[in-house]
Each structure stands twice: as C-alpha cells, then as structure tokens.
Design a protein around this motif. Sequence first.
Motif, mmCIF file in Angstrom:
data_model
loop_
_atom_site.group_PDB
_atom_site.id
_atom_site.type_symbol
_atom_site.label_atom_id
_atom_site.label_comp_id
_atom_site.label_asym_id
_atom_site.label_seq_id
_atom_site.Cartn_x
_atom_site.Cartn_y
_atom_site.Cartn_z
ATOM 1 N N CYS A 193 15.417 -51.154 70.060
ATOM 2 C CA CYS A 193 15.420 -52.451 69.375
ATOM 3 C C CYS A 193 16.306 -53.436 70.138
ATOM 4 C CB CYS A 193 15.921 -52.286 67.941
ATOM 5 S SG CYS A 193 15.089 -50.953 67.028
ATOM 6 N N HIS A 194 15.682 -54.433 70.725
ATOM 7 C CA HIS A 194 16.417 -55.389 71.543
ATOM 8 C C HIS A 194 16.927 -56.592 70.761
ATOM 9 C CE1 HIS A 194 15.263 -53.508 75.403
ATOM 10 N NE2 HIS A 194 14.120 -53.242 74.803
ATOM 11 N N ASP A 195 16.301 -56.892 69.629
ATOM 12 C CA ASP A 195 16.603 -58.141 68.933
ATOM 13 C C ASP A 195 16.825 -57.908 67.446
ATOM 14 O OD1 ASP A 195 16.133 -59.983 71.236
ATOM 15 O OD2 ASP A 195 14.098 -59.184 71.084
ATOM 16 N N ASP A 196 17.583 -58.821 66.850
ATOM 17 C CA ASP A 196 17.840 -58.803 65.415
ATOM 18 C C ASP A 196 16.951 -59.857 64.767
ATOM 19 O OD1 ASP A 196 18.771 -59.126 62.832
ATOM 20 O OD2 ASP A 196 20.865 -58.880 63.358
ATOM 21 N N PRO A 197 16.100 -59.463 63.821
ATOM 22 C CA PRO A 197 15.176 -60.440 63.219
ATOM 23 C C PRO A 197 15.879 -61.553 62.456
ATOM 24 C CG PRO A 197 15.122 -58.348 62.030
ATOM 25 C CD PRO A 197 15.907 -58.112 63.278
ATOM 26 N N ARG B 143 11.556 -58.305 70.527
ATOM 27 C CA ARG B 143 11.147 -57.293 71.507
ATOM 28 C C ARG B 143 11.489 -55.903 70.962
ATOM 29 N NH1 ARG B 143 15.010 -58.705 75.984
ATOM 30 N NH2 ARG B 143 16.222 -59.111 74.115
ATOM 31 N N PHE B 144 10.492 -55.026 70.987
ATOM 32 C CA PHE B 144 10.667 -53.666 70.481
ATOM 33 C C PHE B 144 9.888 -52.727 71.388
ATOM 34 C CE2 PHE B 144 9.090 -50.031 68.126
ATOM 35 C CZ PHE B 144 10.198 -49.589 67.428
ATOM 36 N N ASP B 145 10.537 -51.631 71.813
ATOM 37 C CA ASP B 145 9.877 -50.642 72.659
ATOM 38 C C ASP B 145 9.548 -49.396 71.843
ATOM 39 O OD1 ASP B 145 10.203 -52.318 74.832
ATOM 40 O OD2 ASP B 145 12.109 -51.416 75.418
ATOM 41 N N ALA B 146 8.256 -49.090 71.731
ATOM 42 C CA ALA B 146 7.810 -47.840 71.123
ATOM 43 C C ALA B 146 7.902 -46.758 72.192
ATOM 44 C CB ALA B 146 6.379 -47.979 70.614
ATOM 45 N N CYS B 147 8.725 -45.716 71.957
ATOM 46 C CA CYS B 147 9.092 -44.766 73.019
ATOM 47 C C CYS B 147 8.799 -43.319 72.632
ATOM 48 C CB CYS B 147 10.590 -44.860 73.334
ATOM 49 S SG CYS B 147 11.270 -46.513 73.514
ATOM 50 N N ILE B 148 8.555 -42.501 73.640
ATOM 51 C CA ILE B 148 8.630 -41.043 73.517
ATOM 52 C C ILE B 148 9.506 -40.538 74.655
ATOM 53 C CG2 ILE B 148 6.400 -40.728 72.371
ATOM 54 C CD1 ILE B 148 5.307 -39.824 75.147
ATOM 55 N N THR B 149 10.251 -39.477 74.404
ATOM 56 C CA THR B 149 11.041 -38.876 75.470
ATOM 57 C C THR B 149 10.147 -37.982 76.315
ATOM 58 O OG1 THR B 149 11.702 -37.085 73.970
ATOM 59 C CG2 THR B 149 13.200 -38.967 74.197
ATOM 60 N N PRO C 78 20.666 -52.210 73.629
ATOM 61 C CA PRO C 78 19.845 -52.129 72.415
ATOM 62 C C PRO C 78 20.228 -50.951 71.528
ATOM 63 C CG PRO C 78 18.604 -51.358 74.320
ATOM 64 C CD PRO C 78 19.885 -51.946 74.853
ATOM 65 N N CYS C 79 19.888 -51.073 70.258
ATOM 66 C CA CYS C 79 20.040 -49.964 69.312
ATOM 67 C C CYS C 79 18.830 -49.036 69.436
ATOM 68 C CB CYS C 79 20.137 -50.487 67.885
ATOM 69 S SG CYS C 79 21.559 -51.554 67.579
ATOM 70 N N ILE C 80 19.058 -47.771 69.126
ATOM 71 C CA ILE C 80 18.006 -46.764 69.221
ATOM 72 C C ILE C 80 17.714 -46.215 67.833
ATOM 73 C CG2 ILE C 80 17.262 -44.607 70.300
ATOM 74 C CD1 ILE C 80 17.765 -46.914 72.284
ATOM 75 N N GLU C 81 16.449 -46.129 67.489
ATOM 76 C CA GLU C 81 16.014 -45.512 66.234
ATOM 77 C C GLU C 81 15.209 -44.254 66.553
ATOM 78 O OE1 GLU C 81 15.668 -49.781 63.822
ATOM 79 O OE2 GLU C 81 13.870 -48.574 64.189
ATOM 80 N N HIS C 82 15.545 -43.158 65.875
ATOM 81 C CA HIS C 82 14.849 -41.879 66.046
ATOM 82 C C HIS C 82 14.090 -41.607 64.758
ATOM 83 C CE1 HIS C 82 15.156 -37.274 67.024
ATOM 84 N NE2 HIS C 82 13.910 -37.709 66.965
ATOM 85 N N TYR C 83 12.761 -41.508 64.860
ATOM 86 C CA TYR C 83 11.909 -41.341 63.683
ATOM 87 C C TYR C 83 11.556 -39.863 63.515
ATOM 88 C CZ TYR C 83 11.534 -46.231 64.946
ATOM 89 O OH TYR C 83 11.832 -47.520 65.312
ATOM 90 N N PHE C 84 11.879 -39.331 62.353
ATOM 91 C CA PHE C 84 11.651 -37.906 62.097
ATOM 92 C C PHE C 84 10.346 -37.637 61.361
ATOM 93 C CE2 PHE C 84 16.346 -38.289 62.266
ATOM 94 C CZ PHE C 84 16.582 -37.439 63.330
ATOM 95 N N ASP C 85 9.714 -38.669 60.809
ATOM 96 C CA ASP C 85 8.546 -38.460 59.958
ATOM 97 C C ASP C 85 7.369 -39.311 60.423
ATOM 98 O OD1 ASP C 85 10.044 -36.859 57.882
ATOM 99 O OD2 ASP C 85 11.114 -38.764 57.698
ATOM 100 N N ASN C 86 6.197 -38.891 60.019
ATOM 101 C CA ASN C 86 4.980 -39.656 60.259
ATOM 102 C C ASN C 86 4.780 -40.602 59.074
ATOM 103 O OD1 ASN C 86 2.395 -40.677 60.553
ATOM 104 N ND2 ASN C 86 1.490 -38.713 61.154
ATOM 105 N N PRO C 87 4.858 -41.907 59.289
ATOM 106 C CA PRO C 87 4.735 -42.832 58.154
ATOM 107 C C PRO C 87 3.358 -42.818 57.509
ATOM 108 C CG PRO C 87 4.739 -44.027 60.238
ATOM 109 C CD PRO C 87 5.077 -42.599 60.564
ATOM 110 N N GLU C 88 2.355 -42.241 58.188
ATOM 111 C CA GLU C 88 1.021 -42.177 57.594
ATOM 112 C C GLU C 88 0.890 -41.035 56.599
ATOM 113 O OE1 GLU C 88 -1.865 -42.029 60.681
ATOM 114 O OE2 GLU C 88 -1.409 -44.056 61.441
ATOM 115 N N THR C 89 1.802 -40.057 56.678
ATOM 116 C CA THR C 89 1.718 -38.904 55.768
ATOM 117 C C THR C 89 2.975 -38.736 54.918
ATOM 118 O OG1 THR C 89 2.553 -37.432 57.515
ATOM 119 C CG2 THR C 89 0.153 -37.683 57.328
#
Length: 310
Positions: A204-208, A217-223, A281-292
Amino acid sequence: MLPSVNEPSTQDDYRRRIARALAYVQAHLDDALSPADLADVACFSRYHFHRIFRGVVGESVMGHVRRLRLERAAARLKHSARPVTQVAFEAGYEAHEAFTRAFGERFGCSPSEFRARHRPLTWPSAPNAVHYRVDVPRDDLVEDLPAARALDIDVTIRELPTRQIAFVRHVGPYEGVGEAFDELLAWAVPCGLMTGRSEILGRCHDDPEITAPEHIRFDACITLIGDPPRDAPSSVAFDMILGGSYATTLHRGPYRDLSETYHALFGHWLPVSGREPHDGPCIEHYFDNPETTLPEDLETEVAVLLEEPR
C-alpha cells in the motif's frame, strides 16, 4: 507487545515534533502547504507522517490547515474591514460560494452574518485545542494537543525476511484491487507458482485520506520461491520487499475497516513504542479468500517496517 520503558520520553518527542509542524502551519497559512512539507519540518517519514499526525492531533493534516484558515478568516472578518471576497481568497477559496458554504459549516452562519454579530470571537469545538493565533509559542501547542489515549491495539515486532514478489499494480479506488489480484493469480496459478509457502500480499503506497481515489497506488502481490519466470505478461512486475523489524498487528473484519487498524497502529502504538517507521509502503498479508469468507471473519496482518533503534 507492551510499550517500552521509554514510553514517556518517546511520546513527548513525537508531540514536540508534531508541535513544530503545527507552528509551521500557523506561520505559513498563505503557503501551499502539503503533508510532505510538514513531514520534513517534523522530521518524520513522508510515507507515514499523515497517519502519525492524525493519531496525535485528532484530525487530518489538510483538515487542520483548512480549519485554521477558516479561523483566521473569522478573525479578519471581526477585526478588519477587508471585503468578504478578499477574506475568502486569503483563506484559499477562489469561489465566494465555496467559502460561504465552508464557513457556514464551521461557524453556523454566513461570513456577512458573522461579521455583523456583536459577540466576542470564539472558536467552535475541534478535535484539539490548537486554534488560530497570530503568535503562538511552540510549548503551548504541545499542551494544546489531546491527551494520550490508552493503548487499544496488540502489536508484535517481528523479524521478517526479504521476500521476492510478483505483482500487478492497481491505480485507482481500493474497491478495484480485486481485478489486479484476479489478473495476477490467473497467470501465477497455471504456472505452478502458488505453493504452500506462497503469501498473498498487498503493498500500500498511499493513504486514501490524503490521496485522491483515482491516484491511489496498490500492488497486488504474491511471494516467489526461486527465480522469477521469464515469460510473464507485461502487466506483471517483480520486486523485493525489504526484510527487517516490522511492527505487525492482526486486523479482524472487513477490508473497508482497515483504516481503523492503521489509525490505532500509527496514532496509539507508534508514539509510545520507542521506534520510528521506515520510509516505505505498508504491507498487508491476507490469510483468507474473500470470496469464501464472510467479511466479519477476514483476517489481515498489517506490517510496517521500522527503522533500527538509535
């Protein structure tokens, strides 16, 4: 994690540095002030100053600037014969209608009605006791800041490794970041890049609160494990996320409420932590699938890289 034994001095240091920015605002209300300028004055990270400011002061940087300009306008209406249009322009409003609307929301009447009232000049309530003054000592500004709030967030400092990522950049409102993840995963999954060790991250590069939605600007990432593939589509880029000491906290609930966790982390924990945020930037780690997963059950780790202790 409990605050360090340096809590009082650290908190006082943050408040003194914020007071430097407040004094600068008071002395430069006619300038084109920006959060980046004030971050430099206060010697804070440009990436994170606005969040620290909001946490300590109780209002956003530009919200504070707009309020003081309106208060100065009120003082000039009371104590000078300047035309209302000139006062509006000096407050940063090119249109008389916009000034009248903003002034009415703040003072409950039009500028002309305010000038005609035979009452002492008083200020409406604000998130803090910092109001417009012609000459204000910095020590007074420190005292005018809100009292420190109780720590209401669990934070752990963890050593995280440097991580290689593949990412798709999204520019625009946060509501559209799902498309960037869909595009990234549509490429990564068939390539066999999603393993049990893969992490799905957001950078997350920016604060809304201070960046216009169309410019976020937001980067959707995988390691990634190993070298990045050579045949990636043009929309996929590669980078490294720096390793080091991170302040981490777990957000439980909808993504739309993440701002509350950021406010608690930067406004409550950081000023008493004895640490400084790294300029990045701040980093967010998502543990769940928001669709399920139901929105109220989503878990997201928020991580902020810290500077090494001095």
